[in-house]
Design a protein around this motif. Structure first.
Motif, PDB file in Angstrom:
ATOM      1  N   ARG A 173       0.880  -1.174   0.000  1.00 35.58           N
ATOM      2  CA  ARG A 173       0.000   0.000   0.000  1.00 35.58           C
ATOM      3  C   ARG A 173       0.905   1.206   0.000  1.00 35.58           C
ATOM      4  NH1 ARG A 173      -4.482  -1.688   4.464  1.00 35.58           N
ATOM      5  NH2 ARG A 173      -4.722  -3.809   3.733  1.00 35.58           N
ATOM      6  N   MET A 174       0.599   2.160  -0.839  1.00 37.00           N
ATOM      7  CA  MET A 174       1.519   3.288  -0.990  1.00 37.00           C
ATOM      8  C   MET A 174       0.857   4.628  -0.706  1.00 37.00           C
ATOM      9  SD  MET A 174       3.866   4.377  -4.241  1.00 37.00           S
ATOM     10  CE  MET A 174       4.926   2.955  -4.132  1.00 37.00           C
ATOM     11  N   ALA A 175       1.518   5.401   0.151  1.00 36.60           N
ATOM     12  CA  ALA A 175       1.075   6.778   0.397  1.00 36.60           C
ATOM     13  C   ALA A 175       2.033   7.707  -0.318  1.00 36.60           C
ATOM     14  CB  ALA A 175       1.087   7.058   1.887  1.00 36.60           C
ATOM     15  N   ALA A 202       1.540   8.621  -8.761  1.00 33.75           N
ATOM     16  CA  ALA A 202       0.381   7.735  -8.603  1.00 33.75           C
ATOM     17  C   ALA A 202       0.235   6.867  -9.848  1.00 33.75           C
ATOM     18  CB  ALA A 202      -0.884   8.556  -8.355  1.00 33.75           C
ATOM     19  N   ALA A 203       0.493   7.451 -11.022  1.00 36.82           N
ATOM     20  CA  ALA A 203       0.410   6.676 -12.265  1.00 36.82           C
ATOM     21  C   ALA A 203       1.496   5.598 -12.296  1.00 36.82           C
ATOM     22  CB  ALA A 203       0.543   7.598 -13.476  1.00 36.82           C
ATOM     23  N   MET A 204       2.691   5.928 -11.827  1.00 36.47           N
ATOM     24  CA  MET A 204       3.772   4.934 -11.797  1.00 36.47           C
ATOM     25  C   MET A 204       3.420   3.804 -10.825  1.00 36.47           C
ATOM     26  SD  MET A 204       7.120   7.432 -11.951  1.00 36.47           S
ATOM     27  CE  MET A 204       8.408   6.308 -12.489  1.00 36.47           C
ATOM     28  N   ARG A 214      -2.655   6.275  -2.044  1.00 37.10           N
ATOM     29  CA  ARG A 214      -3.321   7.475  -1.527  1.00 37.10           C
ATOM     30  C   ARG A 214      -2.399   8.675  -1.696  1.00 37.10           C
ATOM     31  NH1 ARG A 214      -5.006   4.859   4.304  1.00 37.10           N
ATOM     32  NH2 ARG A 214      -5.541   2.817   3.449  1.00 37.10           N
ATOM     33  N   VAL A 215      -2.952   9.790  -2.057  1.00 34.21           N
ATOM     34  CA  VAL A 215      -2.146  11.002  -2.250  1.00 34.21           C
ATOM     35  C   VAL A 215      -2.633  12.098  -1.306  1.00 34.21           C
ATOM     36  CG1 VAL A 215      -1.361  12.728  -3.920  1.00 34.21           C
ATOM     37  CG2 VAL A 215      -1.823  10.387  -4.690  1.00 34.21           C
ATOM     38  N   VAL A 232      -2.709  10.010   5.604  1.00 36.04           N
ATOM     39  CA  VAL A 232      -2.549   8.857   4.704  1.00 36.04           C
ATOM     40  C   VAL A 232      -2.153   7.593   5.451  1.00 36.04           C
ATOM     41  CG1 VAL A 232      -2.049  10.065   2.560  1.00 36.04           C
ATOM     42  CG2 VAL A 232      -0.177   9.584   4.161  1.00 36.04           C
ATOM     43  N   ASP A 233      -1.676   7.718   6.683  1.00 35.65           N
ATOM     44  CA  ASP A 233      -1.140   6.533   7.353  1.00 35.65           C
ATOM     45  C   ASP A 233      -1.463   6.545   8.843  1.00 35.65           C
ATOM     46  OD1 ASP A 233       0.173   4.143   7.512  1.00 35.65           O
ATOM     47  OD2 ASP A 233       2.101   5.077   7.964  1.00 35.65           O
TER      48      ASP A 233
END
Ligand code: AMP
Ligand code: MG
Length: 405
Positions: A173-175, A202-204, A214-215, A232-233
């Motif tokens: 999961r990426m913030a 986010a596209a990458m 999440r941005v 975000v976390d």
């Protein structure tokens, strides 16, 4: 300056810090981009019956060169209990189960039908056009090993083996936290710029197959950055936290301090590369899980792109149980490139293949380090080491950007 490490050492440290995430069961058709966590076996013989591979006639070898009586017809999807004997043939469709006693299937175009008789060619090979039960695999046999990257082909293989659900290594999961007083997601004021990094990263992330991305945006104050990180976390669920901006030596470059304040342990700050020198990397241990990784990427969009491609994506792949890096390709430079400086240069470029298969690599220089527009059609990144020969025609190492052909 003296703490600066090489891009190879930096990549090594990132890969070392990244650990595979826990495994989870998910529907096979949602698993493309992940890696199998365990071996998968077929639930029954494949094919599950003696399968006709052609439209034609199931026959006995004794009738080759002669005529046989057509005693029935078997369509795909039907089971027929009859036992074929010499002198008999059955009209059969591709994919149908051959009757017991079938020794070959003669294609329709090689046979001549005349009422309830069929004339067969002299040359009929035993087993021709029959795929016997279990020739592809047997029930219980391992069909795919752990670590296999799931592609659409693998999804098809899993479906045929009855594996509607598979156990895979989880996707990180990426913030993504975009920092900068001047950077806005909406309409920019006169001294503001639009956010390119947030949408690009986010596209990458999606290109890597990540689904929970999440941005958030933060101003250049400690309170704002803490609030964005909490947003975000809130419960330490994000496996990778990527921040952009605020990692250089400016007065408001507070990212490393705030991350360390939250318990992240610094692994390195600054890498001898261009672009992307100020890259900051930290990790934080988690009970019973892979450590959380923190990447502070420079705000410069080209730096951001390179650092995500080279470091963040490698970490994400390792966390997913996939190979962290792929070996570079070799191509010929289309023109001379001025390398200069003592750092490794990573240059966006356009690579295309000649008719003979040789890669030709054309560097796409922008107008300065903040120019994302002129190199936007790049499909590769070329590596130039300090002091390398970079005249037109020389061979260079390059990597295709994710998803590029
Ligand atoms: P920083 O790393 O925060 O010093 O930013 C370096 C340069 O990148 C500055 O010119 C910023 O305005 C620019 N920049 C920072 N963040 C972004 C962003 N999200 N999108 C576009 N440019 C950015
Ligand atoms: Mg900034």
């Amino acid at each position: 300056m003296n703490e600066m490490i090489s891009p190879d050492e930096a990549l090594r440290l990132v890969i070392e810090a990244a650990r595979p995430l826990p495994t989870m069961a998910i529907p096979s058709n949602e698993a493309v981009g992940t890696a199998l966590a365990e071996a998968e076996a077929a639930d029954r013989d494949e094919p599950p019956f003696d399968r006709a591979m052609m439209d034609g006639y199931a026959v006995r070898l004794a009738d080759a060169g002669g005529r046989a009586r057509v005693v029935g017809e078997i369509a795909a999807g039907t089971l027929d209990a009859r036992v074929l004997i010499d002198g008999e043939a059955v009209e059969i469709m591709t994919g149908a189960p051959c009757p017991q006693g079938s020794e070959a299937v003669v294609a329709k175009e090689d046979a001549r039908r005349d009422g309830d008789r069929v004339a067969l060619p002299a040359a009929v090979r035993a087993e021709q056009n029959i795929a016997r039960r279990g020739v592809i695999c047997r029930a219980g046999e391992t069909i795919l090993e752990p670590g296999t990257a799931i592609t659409p082909l693998v999804v098809g293989a899993l479906a045929s083996a009855g594996r509607a659900e598979v156990r895979v290594v989880a996707r990180p999961r990426m913030a993504i936290v975009v920092t900068g007083e001047e950077v806005v997601a909406g309409t920019p004021g006169p001294a503001q710029i639009r956010d390119s990094n947030g949408p690009m990263l986010a596209a990458m992330a999606r290109g890597l197959g990540l689904v929970d991305v999440r941005v958030a945006h933060a101003r250049d104050t400690a309170e704002s950055l803490r609030a964005a990180l909490d947003e975000v976390d809130e419960v330490d669920v994000m496996d990778i936290v990527v921040l952009t901006g605020g990692v250089s030596t400016g007065k408001y470059d507070i990212v490393p301090t705030i991350l360390e304040e939250r318990g992240a342990r610094r692994v390195f700050h600054k890498v001898a590369q261009r672009p992307g020198k100020p890259l900051f990397f930290a990790s934080r241990a988690r009970e019973g899980n892979a450590p959380q990784l923190y990447f502070g990427l420079p705000g410069n969009p080209l730096s951001c792109h390179l650092c995500f491609h080279r470091y963040v994506a490698s970490a994400a792949r390792k966390m997913m149980g996939l190979p962290a890096v792929t070996p570079p390709l070799i191509g010929l430079l289309t023109e001379t490139f001025e390398v200069g400086g003592g750092r490794v240069v990573f240059q966006l470029a356009r690579a295309r293949r000649d008719a003979d298969g040789t890669w030709r690599v054309m560097p796409l220089r922008g107008r300065g380090s903040a120019d994302l527009i002129h190199p936007a059609t790049a499909n590769t990144i070329v590596r130039f080491d300090p002091g390398c020969e970079a005249e037109g025609g020389r061979s260079v190492l390059f990597e295709l950007l994710h998803g590029e052909r």
